[in-house]
Design a protein around this motif. Structure first.
Motif, PDB file in Angstrom:
ATOM      1  N   UNK A  53     -73.411 -45.965 -17.899  1.00  0.00           N
ATOM      2  CA  UNK A  53     -73.694 -44.617 -18.189  1.00  0.00           C
ATOM      3  C   UNK A  53     -72.507 -43.592 -17.736  1.00  0.00           C
ATOM      4  N   UNK A  54     -72.993 -42.782 -16.969  1.00  0.00           N
ATOM      5  CA  UNK A  54     -71.940 -41.678 -16.402  1.00  0.00           C
ATOM      6  C   UNK A  54     -70.897 -42.649 -15.423  1.00  0.00           C
ATOM      7  N   UNK A  55     -71.426 -43.665 -14.733  1.00  0.00           N
ATOM      8  CA  UNK A  55     -70.824 -44.661 -14.132  1.00  0.00           C
ATOM      9  C   UNK A  55     -69.820 -45.376 -14.758  1.00  0.00           C
ATOM     10  N   UNK A  56     -70.233 -45.561 -16.143  1.00  0.00           N
ATOM     11  CA  UNK A  56     -69.195 -45.999 -17.199  1.00  0.00           C
ATOM     12  C   UNK A  56     -68.159 -45.152 -17.556  1.00  0.00           C
ATOM     13  N   UNK A  57     -68.455 -43.904 -17.591  1.00  0.00           N
ATOM     14  CA  UNK A  57     -67.574 -42.742 -18.002  1.00  0.00           C
ATOM     15  C   UNK A  57     -66.578 -42.944 -16.757  1.00  0.00           C
ATOM     16  N   UNK A  58     -66.912 -42.927 -15.502  1.00  0.00           N
ATOM     17  CA  UNK A  58     -66.118 -42.835 -14.296  1.00  0.00           C
ATOM     18  C   UNK A  58     -65.173 -44.056 -14.373  1.00  0.00           C
ATOM     19  N   UNK A  59     -65.988 -45.294 -14.708  1.00  0.00           N
ATOM     20  CA  UNK A  59     -65.001 -46.535 -14.615  1.00  0.00           C
ATOM     21  C   UNK A  59     -63.783 -46.312 -15.625  1.00  0.00           C
ATOM     22  N   UNK A  60     -64.409 -45.919 -16.911  1.00  0.00           N
ATOM     23  CA  UNK A  60     -63.185 -45.662 -18.087  1.00  0.00           C
ATOM     24  C   UNK A  60     -62.136 -44.746 -17.554  1.00  0.00           C
ATOM     25  N   UNK A  61     -62.537 -43.777 -16.866  1.00  0.00           N
ATOM     26  CA  UNK A  61     -61.702 -42.696 -16.510  1.00  0.00           C
ATOM     27  C   UNK A  61     -60.720 -43.049 -15.426  1.00  0.00           C
ATOM     28  N   UNK A  62     -61.510 -43.826 -14.604  1.00  0.00           N
ATOM     29  CA  UNK A  62     -60.499 -44.471 -13.455  1.00  0.00           C
ATOM     30  C   UNK A  62     -59.337 -45.233 -14.018  1.00  0.00           C
ATOM     31  N   UNK A  63     -59.666 -46.303 -14.873  1.00  0.00           N
ATOM     32  CA  UNK A  63     -58.857 -47.341 -15.343  1.00  0.00           C
ATOM     33  C   UNK A  63     -57.776 -46.554 -16.131  1.00  0.00           C
ATOM     34  N   UNK A  64     -58.012 -45.174 -16.703  1.00  0.00           N
ATOM     35  CA  UNK A  64     -57.347 -44.338 -17.366  1.00  0.00           C
ATOM     36  C   UNK A  64     -56.055 -43.428 -16.581  1.00  0.00           C
ATOM     37  N   UNK A  65     -56.577 -43.593 -15.418  1.00  0.00           N
ATOM     38  CA  UNK A  65     -55.614 -42.813 -14.528  1.00  0.00           C
ATOM     39  C   UNK A  65     -54.954 -43.374 -13.209  1.00  0.00           C
ATOM     40  N   UNK A  66     -55.299 -44.507 -13.030  1.00  0.00           N
ATOM     41  CA  UNK A  66     -54.851 -45.312 -12.157  1.00  0.00           C
ATOM     42  C   UNK A  66     -54.748 -46.775 -12.346  1.00  0.00           C
ATOM     43  N   UNK A  67     -53.713 -47.619 -11.707  1.00  0.00           N
ATOM     44  CA  UNK A  67     -53.664 -49.057 -11.863  1.00  0.00           C
ATOM     45  C   UNK A  67     -54.264 -49.802 -10.741  1.00  0.00           C
ATOM     46  N   UNK A  68     -54.946 -49.055  -9.666  1.00  0.00           N
ATOM     47  CA  UNK A  68     -55.205 -49.796  -8.388  1.00  0.00           C
ATOM     48  C   UNK A  68     -56.252 -50.820  -8.835  1.00  0.00           C
ATOM     49  N   UNK A  69     -56.971 -50.769  -9.699  1.00  0.00           N
ATOM     50  CA  UNK A  69     -58.011 -51.589  -9.894  1.00  0.00           C
ATOM     51  C   UNK A  69     -57.522 -53.180 -10.445  1.00  0.00           C
TER      52      UNK A  69
END
Length: 658
Positions: free
Chosen positions: A519-535
């Motif tokens: 849900x919002x946690x999925x939003x943040x997952x999407x946002x994170x991988x769109x802004x960093x390659x650390x994962x």
């Protein structure tokens, strides 16, 4: 001593879940609902159980493959009314406290909620909404030829297409089963409550010209027990819930706030009291409490968040309620002059409570790191006693890892709360892969409860990290509200600060970190991988991808203006740049997309956009769709699908992090 076994996805089939309860009028017994899974049928069932408040004589009370729920005691303690489907339709049933077969009071195609008894025990009161059933010439249920939509709020995740009927108040005569509809019309009425003398009912209703366009203007109303003398109770505008009459019948307590333009769950619900016969008498008893008077904790085995209740002491001088605070939920009381006292204390989540009779005791359900939810009683002074251990055998045989609470600093010096779960047989000299979990909401909290998914991942050899970034509940209005109109700012910075803290641990391999959330946690997952390659890998679940299309496709999308600032057509650029799809070209992290085809909260078109874009960009992506399931698959989906979801998450991380 036998070696404890590792937690697996199949343990969901063994666990039992507390789903509701009620304290008897003499305060000597509690009737409760215990849910269980039948693997062969691939279904959930629930039965009523009884336990003494002394912790003795815990036994099953109803039997069979039914879904018994919502039990309430008669005033004399001799009968229990409850909801169950024991024939073709759902209905209200009554069973004698001394046992025997349950008797059907009424059976209807629809939904019953907010049950209670009249003070004289002659009627069962509740809110009921009729379901629209379409049948062919042979009487078989079929889909309609078409659906004509006129209402803005025409579907609800978990319910599906809403019927034309609304929830209205009904009372049912116990002796005959005769039902009397007390309210009618285009508006909805919920949470009915008899006055102590049985002559008047109080209920909650939104009677704005179009309630769907003004959802936070709820009011209290009164009618006679015969459905006459309708009138509004004078109180400030704003959402209201859970009205409760004082013992002498002169006042009504309720939960409320006064911000009609609130974002998604920022403004604190407080405890209010009003004299229904006196204008201007409504008073907030907890104005200085910068916390929600609700249970906003979450887990994947307990009840969903957002529960609330307020209850009176027998002398009418004190009120009881729940408070969400820093990873825990507890019982509190407040006097009419505003003196607050915390009753329960500890690292746990109180998920609900009940009072009855003389109110010498409060019954409550509580979850913690080693319980999915059990029954307790407490005195007003906070002397508690545990009554049940519904999953004692499982916890005794399973290698459950107790989370370590941690704190760390984020951007601007903001102190944040989080937890780390280490794998079983942990070796501090090893380097482990890790998974960052992000909760949904965003206005809920992770906390001091058992999370099966986290234990499952820990058992597979991962360090599991989770925290409450800014935007979460449990830390005050400023903390919760700072991401309004600004998703992907402080919240993202906090998740990344937590990741920094995680990889600073000598036992974590910084090159093998995954991230997931729903849900919002999925939003943040999407946002994170769109802004960093650390994962190294990511799993996004039932996520938000495009806020522009979300406006029209989500069951609550028309409320976006509250959270994101203005209507979408007034601020296209802002909505788009707050959407993960805008940054899809930056995604290089292998991404598994898990979504439910029946999800009305975050519709599957969100996942389809992300998957299509990543395939066109030739990125590493997989898409797993679960047919029929609504938004809450991880908590209440069909059992085999819940197991497969966990296998897919474990498999994806196993492929890229091991």
């Amino acid at each position: 001593m036998p070696k404890k076994k590792l937690v697996t996805e199949r343990d969901l089939l063994t666990l039992k879940f507390l789903r509701g309860f009620a304290l008897s009028p003499d305060e000597k017994e509690i009737v409760y609902v215990l849910e269980w899974i039948d693997e062969k049928d691939n279904k959930y069932y629930s039965n009523l159980w009884l336990v003494g408040t002394d912790g003795k004589n815990n036994r099953q009370f109803t039997f069979g493959k039914y879904k018994d729920s919502s039990p309430v005691w008669s005033p004399d303690g001799k009968k229990i009314a409850f909801v169950s489907k024991r024939g073709e339709k759902i209905g209200l049933h009554i069973i004698n406290r001394d046992g025997g077969e349950a008797n059907k009071l009424v059976e209807e195609e629809g939904a019953f909620t907010n049950l209670s008894w009249s003070p004289d025990g002659k009627f069962v009161l509740g809110a009921f909404r009729k379901t629209e059933i379409h049948k062919d010439k042979e009487g078989k249920k079929v889909a309609p030829v078409f659906r004509e939509i006129g209402r803005l709020f025409y579907r609800l995740d978990g319910d599906g297409w809403l019927p034309k009927d609304r929830f209205h108040i009904w009372k049912y005569e116990v002796a005959t089963g005769q039902g009397t509809q007390l309210t009618k019309g285009k508006y909805e009425e919920v949470s009915p409550a008899f006055s102590p003398d049985g002559k008047t009912l109080c209920f909650v209703s939104n009677r704005q010209p179009d309630p769907d366009l003004d959802t936070d203007r709820m009011d209290l109303y009164l009618i006679s027990s015969e459905g006459k003398n309708f009138r509004k109770v004078s109180a400030p505008d704003g959402p209201k819930a859970e009205p409760a009459w004082s013992p002498e019948g002169k006042r009504i307590a309720y939960l409320a706030h006064t911000n009609t333009k609130d974002a998604w769950g920022v403004t604190n619900f407080h405890v209010w009291v009003v004299d229904p016969g006196k204008r201007g008498s409504a008073k907030d008893l907890t104005p200085k409490l910068d916390r929600m008077c609700l249970d906003l904790g979450i887990s994947d085995t307990g009840e969903a968040a957002h529960g609330g209740k307020v209850s009176w002491s027998r002398d009418g001088k004190k009120l009881f309620f729940m408070v969400t605070d820093r990873g825990s939920v507890d019982l509190w009381s407040v006097t009419l002059d505003g003196k607050m006292t915390q009753i329960t204390k500890g690292k746990h989540r109180v998920m609900g409570f009940d009072t009855n009779g003389k109110v010498n005791l409060l019954a409550y359900s509580q979850a913690d790191f080693t319980s999915c939810g059990d029954l307790y009683v407490t005195t007003q002074a906070g002397r508690s006693r545990r009554l049940t251990e519904v999953n004692r055998d499982w916890f005794g045989k399973s290698q459950v890892q107790i989370p370590e609470e941690i704190s760390f600093l984020s951007i601007g010096g903001q102190k944040l709360q989080g937890w780390i779960i280490k794998p079983p047989n942990f070796n501090p000299k090893r380097k482990y892969p890790a998974v960052v979990e992000v909760h949904g909401g965003p206005r809920v909290q992770y906390g001091n409860v058992f999370m099966h998914e986290f234990q499952y991942l820990a058992a597979k050899g991962y360090v599991v990290f989770y925290c409450n970034p800014r935007g979460s509940q449990g830390y005050g209005e400023k903390f919760a509200g700072c991401i309004v109109k600004a998703w992907g700012t402080y919240d993202y910075q906090d998740v990344m600060a937590g990741t920094d803290f995680l990889v600073s641990k000598p036992y974590v391999d910084k090159n093998r970190i995954g991230i997931t959330g729903g849900s919002y946690g999925g939003y943040m997952t999407n946002w994170a991988v769109g802004h960093t390659n650390r994962f190294k890998a990511a799993v996004t679940q039932r996520s938000v991808v495009n806020l522009v299309s979300f406006f029209g496709s989500s069951d609550i999308g028309f409320e976006d203006w509250r959270e994101f600032g203005g209507q979408v057509w007034e601020n296209w650029d802002h909505y788009l740049k707050m959407s993960p799809i805008y940054y899809v070209r930056n995604i290089r992290t292998p991404l598994l997309i898990i979504h439910n085809e029946g999800d009305l909260r975050c519709p599957i078109e969100q996942a389809e956009q992300l998957f299509t874009a990543l395939k066109v960009l030739k990125r590493k992506v997989a898409f797993v769709r679960f047919p029929e399931e609504f938004h809450g698959l991880s908590r209440s989906g069909r059992p085999d699908r819940r197991l497969e979801r966990l296998r897919r998450i474990g498999g994806w991380f196993g492929r890229y992090l091991k």
